[in-house]
Scaffold this active site. Sequence first.
Site, short mmCIF file in Angstrom:
data_model
loop_
_atom_site.label_atom_id
_atom_site.label_comp_id
_atom_site.label_asym_id
_atom_site.label_seq_id
_atom_site.Cartn_x
_atom_site.Cartn_y
_atom_site.Cartn_z
N LEU A 65 0.85 -1.33 -0.09
CA LEU A 65 0.17 -0.07 0.11
C LEU A 65 0.77 1.36 0.09
CD1 LEU A 65 -2.94 -0.99 2.31
CD2 LEU A 65 -3.03 -0.73 -0.27
N ASN A 96 6.78 -3.33 2.81
CA ASN A 96 7.73 -2.52 2.03
C ASN A 96 7.30 -1.24 2.25
OD1 ASN A 96 5.57 -3.40 0.75
ND2 ASN A 96 6.14 -2.89 -1.18
N ASP A 306 -0.85 -9.63 -5.85
CA ASP A 306 0.25 -9.02 -5.90
C ASP A 306 0.32 -7.52 -6.04
OD1 ASP A 306 2.97 -9.16 -4.93
OD2 ASP A 306 3.68 -9.50 -6.94
#
Length: 418
Positions: A65, A96, A306
């Site tokens: 996000l 991440n 993904d």
Amino acid sequence: MNLIIRKATIFDPKSHFHNQIVDVKITNGIIEEIGISLLNIDTHEEFHHDGLHLSQGWFDTSVSLGEPGFEDRETIANGLEVAAKSGFTGIALQPNSYPIIDNQSQVHFVKQKAANSATELFPIGALTKGSEGKDMAELYDMKNAGAVAFGDYNKSLPNANLMKIALQYTQDFEGLVLAYSQDENIKGNGVANEGIVSTRLGLKGIPNLAEELIVARNLFLLEYTGGKLHIPTVSTAKSIELIKEAKTKGLKVTCSVAVHHLILTDEKLEGFDTRYKVTPPLRNDEDRKALIAAVLDDTIDCITSDHNPIDIENKKMEFDLAKNGTIGLESAFGVLNTVLPLDKIIEKLTFGKELLNIGNHIIALNNKASFTLFTTEQNWIFTKASILSKSKNSAFLGHRMKGKAIGIYNQGKLVING
């Protein structure tokens, strides 16, 4: 929100009501009644949609996000709204962000940001500090804070001994290790699948071997250590063979595939469009067909969008320099429904809850109301207007879709797309 959903076809093989067209009455978030032409004597709100289907809530095992740190790409609030309107009652959030989710305070932060959303957020903690592959992160503390698994997003762990230790350590608390597989030395400066297309286009290639070597290594380590291993976004036929063999040995290994690897091939790179630059790279049609077969024979356990939003400054640029990734929540179901039977799609979009030991709610009386609303026959084209995310880097623009996610009911909330 108290609700009656009218004339919905139940799609839940574990439910007594599977394949029946019924009304579903929800009171205080619980399924109170299921039947035909239910009376509305309690002034429940009502929802009806032509061709409506109802299944257990879908779950996406790999969603990026941005927040914290990359809110220009996507925020948690909007990302969860996108997920809800795309049919997902839960997502596993990749670590991440900036800072990386590698400690309990970061896990608490993202969970608090998601507290009031209809779509539930389950953080993945980084396996190593800063996802740098050097020192193991605070896995047990993150587990206690709510992390459901541990992995460094799209980063393969070069240190085999550290992977071995992680697999051993996580057994003490039933932890799940995610092992993205790509040998960075063999990948080198590659940006596309090594093959006829990359050669013709003059793009540096990434051979299948880069993935398969690390898959084989990690399976050897799992056989030695025990524990639980999940291999995300596999992309080659040989990787599937290796995982299938490991499963026959009784190893606790699961794997996922990204939607775009089931649909697209490296032929899409002909126009150097960076929307098709993903990791692992799009492979050839032989690999794509092997992945489809592996979904059908259950070697592949779950399908993920993904979803990885990238800002335009890092995506619309020279192919070699552009960041990898495509958004995929909005397009996931509609495009899968063009290549897979409905029962497999629902099975693979709900298995993530079992994988991560999250409650799975059968559509039955007195159970929690947590389900996805969708249609199956509508043909349409995915356009920029279909994108709900802040970032617009979709690999499926202009692609034909069949069926559509209408929304979800979860956490006592109804969220509808449109």
